[in-house]
Design a protein around this motif. Structure first.
Motif, PDB file in Angstrom:
ATOM      1  N   TYR A 258       0.655  -1.670  -0.166  1.00  0.00           N
ATOM      2  CA  TYR A 258      -0.357   0.327   0.269  1.00  0.00           C
ATOM      3  C   TYR A 258       0.940   1.115  -0.329  1.00  0.00           C
ATOM      4  CZ  TYR A 258      -4.259   2.871   1.460  1.00  0.00           C
ATOM      5  OH  TYR A 258      -4.977   4.336   1.234  1.00  0.00           O
ATOM      6  N   VAL A 259       1.955   1.170   0.675  1.00  0.00           N
ATOM      7  CA  VAL A 259       2.443   2.945   0.768  1.00  0.00           C
ATOM      8  C   VAL A 259       3.699   2.705  -0.358  1.00  0.00           C
ATOM      9  CG1 VAL A 259       4.398   1.484   1.873  1.00  0.00           C
ATOM     10  CG2 VAL A 259       4.469   3.897   2.258  1.00  0.00           C
ATOM     11  N   ASP A 260       3.689   1.722  -0.796  1.00  0.00           N
ATOM     12  CA  ASP A 260       4.970   2.024  -2.053  1.00  0.00           C
ATOM     13  C   ASP A 260       3.948   2.345  -3.900  1.00  0.00           C
ATOM     14  OD1 ASP A 260       7.365   0.652  -1.165  1.00  0.00           O
ATOM     15  OD2 ASP A 260       7.041  -1.111  -1.494  1.00  0.00           O
ATOM     16  N   LEU A 261       2.586   1.746  -3.147  1.00  0.00           N
ATOM     17  CA  LEU A 261       1.289   2.226  -4.813  1.00  0.00           C
ATOM     18  C   LEU A 261       1.342   3.430  -3.783  1.00  0.00           C
ATOM     19  CD1 LEU A 261      -0.379   1.488  -7.013  1.00  0.00           C
ATOM     20  CD2 LEU A 261      -1.977   0.789  -4.935  1.00  0.00           C
ATOM     21  N   GLU A 262       0.973   4.196  -2.782  1.00  0.00           N
ATOM     22  CA  GLU A 262       0.734   5.476  -2.477  1.00  0.00           C
ATOM     23  C   GLU A 262       1.721   6.372  -2.120  1.00  0.00           C
ATOM     24  OE1 GLU A 262      -1.912   7.719  -2.068  1.00  0.00           O
ATOM     25  OE2 GLU A 262      -2.437   6.549  -1.533  1.00  0.00           O
ATOM     26  N   GLU A 263       3.247   5.751  -2.652  1.00  0.00           N
ATOM     27  CA  GLU A 263       4.337   6.764  -2.964  1.00  0.00           C
ATOM     28  C   GLU A 263       4.093   7.003  -4.126  1.00  0.00           C
ATOM     29  OE1 GLU A 263       9.301   6.518  -2.091  1.00  0.00           O
ATOM     30  OE2 GLU A 263       7.571   5.286  -0.742  1.00  0.00           O
TER      31      GLU A 263
ATOM     32  N   ILE B 185       0.009   6.865   5.301  1.00  0.00           N
ATOM     33  CA  ILE B 185       0.285   6.044   5.993  1.00  0.00           C
ATOM     34  C   ILE B 185       1.092   5.300   7.129  1.00  0.00           C
ATOM     35  CG2 ILE B 185       0.694   4.102   4.515  1.00  0.00           C
ATOM     36  CD1 ILE B 185      -0.826   4.748   2.141  1.00  0.00           C
ATOM     37  N   TYR B 186       2.762   6.149   6.386  1.00  0.00           N
ATOM     38  CA  TYR B 186       3.592   5.431   6.785  1.00  0.00           C
ATOM     39  C   TYR B 186       2.932   5.961   8.779  1.00  0.00           C
ATOM     40  CZ  TYR B 186       6.783   5.029   4.094  1.00  0.00           C
ATOM     41  OH  TYR B 186       7.748   4.347   2.247  1.00  0.00           O
ATOM     42  N   GLU B 187       2.669   6.629   9.009  1.00  0.00           N
ATOM     43  CA  GLU B 187       1.991   7.221  10.724  1.00  0.00           C
ATOM     44  C   GLU B 187       1.090   6.230  11.261  1.00  0.00           C
ATOM     45  OE1 GLU B 187       3.634   9.834  12.649  1.00  0.00           O
ATOM     46  OE2 GLU B 187       4.845  10.195  11.013  1.00  0.00           O
ATOM     47  N   ARG B 188       0.120   5.853   9.840  1.00  0.00           N
ATOM     48  CA  ARG B 188      -0.436   4.336  10.552  1.00  0.00           C
ATOM     49  C   ARG B 188       0.053   3.410  11.243  1.00  0.00           C
ATOM     50  NH1 ARG B 188      -4.839   3.651  13.141  1.00  0.00           N
ATOM     51  NH2 ARG B 188      -5.862   1.829  12.075  1.00  0.00           N
ATOM     52  N   MET B 189       1.303   3.009   9.750  1.00  0.00           N
ATOM     53  CA  MET B 189       2.185   2.172  10.440  1.00  0.00           C
ATOM     54  C   MET B 189       3.139   1.830  11.862  1.00  0.00           C
ATOM     55  SD  MET B 189       3.891   1.028   6.507  1.00  0.00           S
ATOM     56  CE  MET B 189       4.329  -0.242   6.800  1.00  0.00           C
ATOM     57  N   PHE B 190       3.169   2.809  12.301  1.00  0.00           N
ATOM     58  CA  PHE B 190       3.860   3.203  13.098  1.00  0.00           C
ATOM     59  C   PHE B 190       2.718   2.803  14.380  1.00  0.00           C
ATOM     60  CE2 PHE B 190       7.269   5.739  11.277  1.00  0.00           C
ATOM     61  CZ  PHE B 190       8.903   5.083  12.307  1.00  0.00           C
ATOM     62  N   ASP B 191       1.621   3.823  14.107  1.00  0.00           N
ATOM     63  CA  ASP B 191       0.696   3.314  15.372  1.00  0.00           C
ATOM     64  C   ASP B 191       0.461   1.881  15.149  1.00  0.00           C
ATOM     65  OD1 ASP B 191       0.989   6.257  15.042  1.00  0.00           O
ATOM     66  OD2 ASP B 191      -0.568   6.266  14.202  1.00  0.00           O
ATOM     67  N   LEU B 192       0.066   0.929  14.690  1.00  0.00           N
ATOM     68  CA  LEU B 192      -0.672  -0.090  13.901  1.00  0.00           C
ATOM     69  C   LEU B 192       1.803  -1.036  14.616  1.00  0.00           C
ATOM     70  CD1 LEU B 192      -2.249  -0.637  11.322  1.00  0.00           C
ATOM     71  CD2 LEU B 192      -2.838  -0.269  13.719  1.00  0.00           C
ATOM     72  N   LYS B 193       2.314  -0.518  15.164  1.00  0.00           N
ATOM     73  CA  LYS B 193       3.597  -1.613  15.901  1.00  0.00           C
ATOM     74  C   LYS B 193       4.221  -2.292  14.020  1.00  0.00           C
ATOM     75  CE  LYS B 193       2.799   0.174  20.258  1.00  0.00           C
ATOM     76  NZ  LYS B 193       2.910  -0.569  21.394  1.00  0.00           N
ATOM     77  N   ILE B 194       4.420  -2.095  12.612  1.00  0.00           N
ATOM     78  CA  ILE B 194       4.007  -3.049  12.263  1.00  0.00           C
ATOM     79  C   ILE B 194       5.524  -2.191  10.987  1.00  0.00           C
ATOM     80  CG2 ILE B 194       1.531  -3.935  11.539  1.00  0.00           C
ATOM     81  CD1 ILE B 194       1.321  -1.687   9.679  1.00  0.00           C
TER      82      ILE B 194
END
Length: 936
Positions: A542-547, A558-567
């Motif tokens: 998803y982040v590659d596609l959005e980028e 999206i990156y911040e959401r990944m930080f929040d989900l700890k993935i």
């Protein structure tokens, strides 16, 4: 004369008193007198007369006449059994002797009749003795008298107890199994025997099969299989009995009637599933023998469609193909015979009718194919179709073994390459059959391949329908569901539907609502769809596609959401920071690095720290030096030894370029303590090189000394000593360099560390003299002796470590523990060297300390030997030749300014050497070593 006539034998009258036996009082014919007791038998006869019913006396009498003629013994036996008719011992011995007497005679000899009569007389009183019956029956069996033998067997069974019948039945069955016995008689005997012991029904079945009585054999065998309590005395399993029955029914179809062969064999197929191939072929063979070929073909088709093992399939398919080939061969042979009678040949018919079908499908579609008598083409097409179907049939067998095998379904689809209809049907069956929880392989690949099949035929709408159904399946792993979503998005990208791909990723990564979670909690089984929003694979895509397609703000969300989900992963952190740096958000990128180093630990954080420090220093250089130092200190705070070297070098580089030189050297010094032992030598080399650049060579002496004393492990100390000695030699400090070699020699074994001793040898050749060279050799022998002594004295556990090499410190400690001091070993070595000093020395090519005459070398040599010091250590000839033979060292003038104050001391030493040589009183080795040590 009258008395002589009375004594003479008379052959014409057997009743006169003259011919009466003196002991028995019997009148005997003249020719029979030799069969009766003689004069030697009077003792036994008298005892028998006194006690005629004593078995012991009769048995003694018989044994005493064991070498008498057979007729005489038979008469004796007759008298004994007449007196004792109930004696089993007498009758058994008598009958056994008579049986031995008729052995080898013709079956028509009269002796056999006499023997039979004797047995009959014996059985009058011995009818309860089974052994006598067995002897009689065996004799009758050999005589081939069927009726009399059969009746005697019946009499024996009637006379003996039931518990003894098994001994009679054993030989009775052998008798009825002989050639010449009527079948009806044998059958009646076997049937009677089965009433006595039904467990021997297998023997009866074998007898029936050997007698070709197939009907009764099949009935008996079927009855045995229907009996659940039957136990085979021959160890046969029920499966083997089933196979025997099937073989009997199929082989002798016309001889067996009244049994439902089809039902029997199918019952065996249902019951014995481990080897049904032979049963299917047996059933087909039954119909073939009945002439029902189409029915046999149906059985073969049913067999190949129902077996579950490749072995059974091979059996059925091979039989099926052989059946088709035999039918085709028979039809072709019949056609050739008809052609010989004048009918039209097959080739001419084909030429006349170009529309004649050639394949199996064309024959099926042809409406009049059933009316053709010459169907060779049809049968040939049917055989070819069977061979072409083999891979498909094998695939069906393997899928019946495990219908959840994903790889086998993919192989089955490849079999129908070029036939999209069958491929679609196969995929449809596969996705309906495969259970994701029981699957072998990745079940989502079936859905993806199914959708790609529609996509390859430009049917994107149906492909979306397949993907829509695929994302609703409950897979075993979240990664499988994430792969389906990613494949769906990639399909949209291939068809330029970028917004649709982003919408799919947004839909896939959406977190389930609270209502859905409560509903799932009530059910108690959580599907993978609820865990999809934490899939790293999905978020990475998803982040590659959005980028690539979105904006910077959407990508940062999206990156911040990944930080929040700890993935997050270290690579994603680096990608996020690189994205911000690319758009000139440097401080934000540094914040991302800071968050990354707080989340991860070593060794995962190593790349983040390296990139963070590199980017920070490259961005600010020396502008924010204190902040950079804080970052380095923070990075080095928890770094392990294995990862410390690059950070320290990076830190030192920062201090060299933007800080102070002494700070850089301090970092190098810290690095020498933080890195592993195998990397310390390299760090010291860099440390010394940078110290030389900043402060010159004298500053490096301190580093060398620190490295040799406590910084380096023992294996690298000698290397550092050699470098230190080279440095002192380059500075002209020859004595200091020699002292370093002496210090390092204590841990250098001459047998293994040849490089060190070769370096010292070269040093002494260039800068030493005869005395220093001798001192080097003395030290070498001393070290070698100490290591050799340790080799014999060291404890076994030290000799077994690694290759057996130990350090000098370990060796000294081991010797001390063994009660041997190092000084004692050195003293013993010096005493040994002193004892060989009287043998003289050979010149090594050095300039001698004394003055020798050029014209009288031998006189000078003799004078030197005469004035030799007794305390000086002598060198062995072979060692001198090994160490210094052929070596010519020439002195070269060196300015005194190089040596400084040492030049004055050196001149004084030379003068003392010349004076000592002139006075022929050279110093001893110990005093010379003390002087060199003082000078150093």
């Amino acid at each position: 004369m009258a008395r002589e006539r009375r004594a003479s034998p008379c052959c014409c009258c057997c009743c006169c008193d003259r011919h009466r036996h003196p002991a028995l009082g019997l009148r005997l014919p003249g020719m029979m007198q030799n069969l009766y007791p003689s004069q030697e038998d009077l003792f036994y006869e008298e005892e028998i007369l006194r006690n005629p019913y004593s078995l012991k006396l009769w048995w003694r009498y018989i044994k005493a006449r064991s070498d008498a003629p057979a007729k005489k013994r038979h008469v004796l036996y007759e008298r004994a059994v007449r007196a004792l008719p109930g004696s089993y011992k007498l009758w058994h011995a008598y009958l056994k002797e008579k049986v031995d007497g008729v052995r080898g005679l013709s079956l028509e000899h009269p002796s056999y009749e006499v023997l039979n009569n004797t047995f009959e007389r014996a059985l009058v009183t011995m009818h309860k003795m089974p052994r006598l019956w067995i002897m009689y029956l065996q004799t009758l069996t050999q005589q081939k008298v069927l009726t009399r033998t059969r009746r005697t067997f019946d009499r024996a069974l009637c006379a003996l107890a039931v518990t003894q019948h098994d001994r009679i039945w054993e030989i009775y069955l052998k008798f009825v199994s002989q050639d010449g016995v009527p079948i009806e008689t044998s059958l009646r005997v076997y049937r009677r025997f089965l009433k006595y012991d039904p467990t021997h029904v297998e023997d009866f079945i074998e007898f029936l099969q050997s007698s070709e009585l197939w009907q009764e054999a099949a009935e008996r065998l079927a009855k045995v299989l229907n009996d659940e309590n039957f136990f085979s005395r021959k160890g046969k399993t029920r499966h083997e009995l089933w196979l025997s029955l099937c073989q009997l029914l199929t082989t002798h179809t016309k001889e067996v009637s009244g049994l439902q062969v089809d039902a029997i064999i199918r019952g065996g197929i249902r019951r014995f599933t481990n080897e049904v191939g032979r049963l299917w072929t047996s059933l087909a063979d039954y119909y073939i023998r009945c002439g029902l070929f189409e029915k046999a073909r149906d059985v073969f088709e049913e067999g190949v469609a129902s077996v579950v093992t490749v072995r059974d399939f091979s059996i059925v398919f091979d039989a099926y193909s052989q059946f088709e080939e035999s039918i085709l061969a028979a039809k072709m042979e019949q056609s050739s015979l008809e052609n010989d009678d004048g009918q039209v040949v097959e080739e001419e018919e084909a030429e006349l009718d170009p529309h004649r079908p050639t394949t199996f499908e064309e024959w099926i579609k042809k409406p009049f194919w059933l009316n053709e008598e010459n169907d060779v083409d049809l049968r040939l097409a049917r055989l070819e179709n069977l061979m072409d179907r083999r891979p498909e049939l094998v695939s069906s067998v393997r899928l019946r073994q495990n219908p959840h095998d994903v790889h086998e379904w993919h192989k089955r689809v490849k079999l129908f390459a070029g036939n999209p209809t069958k491929q679609v049907l196969t995929y449809t069956e596969a996705v309906r059959t495969v259970d994701a929880m029981k699957s072998v392989g990745k079940p989502h690949t079936l859905w993806v391949a199914f959708a790609k099949l529609y996509e390859s035929h430009a049917d994107v709408v149906n492909a979306r329908v397949i993907f829509e159904k695929a994302v609703m399946v409950n897979y075993k792993a979240v990664d499988d569901l994430a792969s389906v979503w990613c494949e769906w998005a990639e399909m949209e990208l291939r068809h330029k539907n970028f917004k649709g791909a982003l919408d799919l990723m947004q839909r896939a990564t959406a977190e389930p609502s609270a209502a859905v979670k409560r509903k799932v909690a009530e059910i108690g089984e959580e599907p993978v769809q609820l865990k999809l929003h934490k899939s790293l694979k999905l978020w990475s895509f998803y982040v590659d596609l959005e980028e690539s397609l979105g904006t910077l703000d959407s990508t940062r969300k999206i990156y911040e959401r990944m930080f929040d989900l700890k993935i997050m992963t270290p690579q994603i952190v680096l990608n996020y920071a690189a994205l911000l740096e690319e758009h000139k958000f440097f401080e934000d990128a540094f914040k991302v690095y800071e968050r990354g180093v707080q989340v991860f630990k070593y060794p995962h954080v190593r790349l983040i720290w390296s990139m963070y420090l590199d980017k920070f220093v490259g961005r600010y250089g020396g502008k924010k030096l204190e902040r950079a130092r804080d970052l380095f200190e923070q990075a080095l705070k928890e770094v392990p030894e294995a990862d410390a070297r690059p950070l320290y070098l990076q830190y030192a580089k920062l201090e060299e370029e933007h800080g102070l030189a002494r700070h850089a050297l301090a970092v190098y010094e810290r690095a020498t303590k933080a890195v592993p032992d195998n990397e310390k030598l390299g760090i010291y080399d860099i440390y010394i090189a940078r110290a030389t650049v900043f402060f010159g060579l004298p500053r490096t002496r301190q580093i060398y000394e620190h490295a040799i004393e406590a910084g380096l492990p023992d294996k690298d100390v000698k290397t550092m000593c050699i470098k230190y000695a080279e440095l002192e030699r380059s500075l002209g400090e020859i004595d200091r360099a020699r002292a370093i070699y002496v210090h390092a020699s204590q841990s250098a074994d001459p047998r293994s560390d040849t490089e060190f001793w070769s370096k010292w040898n070269e040093f002494e050749v260039q800068h030493g003299n005869e005395d220093t060279f001798r001192e080097m050799l003395r030290i070498k022998r001393s070290v070698s002796a100490s290591y050799s002594q340790m080799h014999f004295i060291l404890p076994e556990y030290l000799m077994q470590q690694g290759t057996g090499k130990v350090s000098m410190e370990e060796a000294v400690d081991a010797l001390a523990g063994a009660g041997v001091s190092r000084d004692d070993g050195m003293a013993a070595l010096e005493r040994q060297m002193a004892s060989s000093a009287s043998e003289g020395m050979r010149s090594l090519g050095f300039v001698s300390a004394g003055v020798h005459s050029q014209g009288e070398p031998e006189a000078g040599l003799e004078r030197g030997r005469a004035n030799a010091n007794d305390e000086e250590i002598g060198l062995e000839d072979d060692e001198e030749e090994e160490e210094g033979a052929g070596v010519d060292v020439a002195e070269k003038f060196v300015p005194d300014s190089v040596f400084g104050n040492l030049a004055k001391v050196r001149n004084e030493e030379d003068q003392n050497s010349k004076r000592d040589s002139a006075e022929a009183e050279p110093l001893g080795a110990k005093e010379r070593f003390k002087r060199q040590k003082t000078v150093a």
